[in-house]
Design a protein around this motif. Structure first.
Motif, mmCIF file in Angstrom:
data_model
loop_
_atom_site.group_PDB
_atom_site.id
_atom_site.type_symbol
_atom_site.label_atom_id
_atom_site.label_comp_id
_atom_site.label_asym_id
_atom_site.label_seq_id
_atom_site.Cartn_x
_atom_site.Cartn_y
_atom_site.Cartn_z
ATOM 1 N N ALA A 156 0.830 -1.206 0.000
ATOM 2 C CA ALA A 156 0.000 0.000 0.000
ATOM 3 C C ALA A 156 0.860 1.250 0.000
ATOM 4 O O ALA A 156 1.984 1.255 0.509
ATOM 5 N N ALA B 106 -5.743 -0.720 3.402
ATOM 6 C CA ALA B 106 -4.972 -1.964 3.284
ATOM 7 C C ALA B 106 -5.009 -2.779 4.571
ATOM 8 O O ALA B 106 -5.053 -4.020 4.522
ATOM 9 N N LEU C 294 1.609 -7.272 4.824
ATOM 10 C CA LEU C 294 1.346 -5.920 4.319
ATOM 11 C C LEU C 294 2.637 -5.124 4.346
ATOM 12 O O LEU C 294 3.339 -5.098 5.357
ATOM 13 N N VAL D 285 -2.735 -1.401 -2.905
ATOM 14 C CA VAL D 285 -3.756 -0.462 -2.433
ATOM 15 C C VAL D 285 -3.182 0.935 -2.581
ATOM 16 O O VAL D 285 -2.193 1.285 -1.936
#
Length: 195
Positions: free
Chosen positions: A57, A67, A78, A147
């Motif tokens: 992201a 995200a 992530l 994202v």
């Protein structure tokens, strides 16, 4: 050499600046309650698809929080990357769209080469993504969910279809919208894998 990738782009949920009709860019505007709902809807849709190897992201909070909501549904790592930030609109950021004038542009020439508000042009954003996308694809081989922001997604899709910075197809992309890049996508100029 980069191998073909399956990339899914998600536009962040609605932020306060979006709801107020402001130029957002790098201005770090938080999600609205509707933005949280849009992120949860995107998460639910993505959970029904093949699981990605990673979620990456933009580090701006509207994308990061979107995200994080998606990460809860997908249970994948992530990562944050400033290369996925929205186009920088310089002096225009935070201003209401209704208050902008023709002098806000900050230059003349092809519209995609104008540095709006003395910030980034579309061509500048294209150049940033030409560095960012290959780096992310190399770091995370396999299906990726990115994202990010509206202009980033539109410029990246042009790049992955082999188009240049003057040939971006601007399309409607709502907050929380999901766009799938072609499965054989790779940045323009990247050689196809040899057989």
């Amino acid at each position: 050499m980069l191998q073909p990738h399956a990339i899914t782009f998600v536009r962040h949920g609605q932020c306060v600046g979006n709801a107020q009709g402001r130029v957002v860019g790098h201005w770090d505007s938080p999600l609205t309650p509707l933005g949280h709902t849009q992120a949860a809807t995107a998460a639910s849709l993505l959970a029904a698809e093949p699981r990605p190897v990673a979620l990456v992201a933009s580090d701006l909070q509207r994308a990061r929080v979107t995200a994080e909501i998606i990460q809860d549904a997908l249970a994948v790592p992530l990562f944050l990357d400033a290369g996925l930030r929205e186009q920088f609109f310089g002096d225009m950021e935070g201003q209401l769209f209704s208050e902008l004038t023709s002098s806000s542009a900050g230059g003349t020439g092809h519209i995609n080469e104008i540095r709006w508000g003395n910030g980034e042009s579309v061509a500048d954003l294209y150049g940033r993504l030409a560095e960012t996308l290959p780096r992310l694809m190399q770091a995370h081989p396999g299906r990726l969910v990115l994202v990010t922001h509206g202009h980033v997604i539109q410029v990246a899709m042009a790049m992955l279809r082999g188009k240049g910075p003057r040939d971006v197809d601007w399309f409607e992309l709502p907050n929380g919208g999901i766009v799938h890049a072609p499965p054989q996508a790779r940045p323009a100029g990247d050689a196809a894998p040899s057989s």
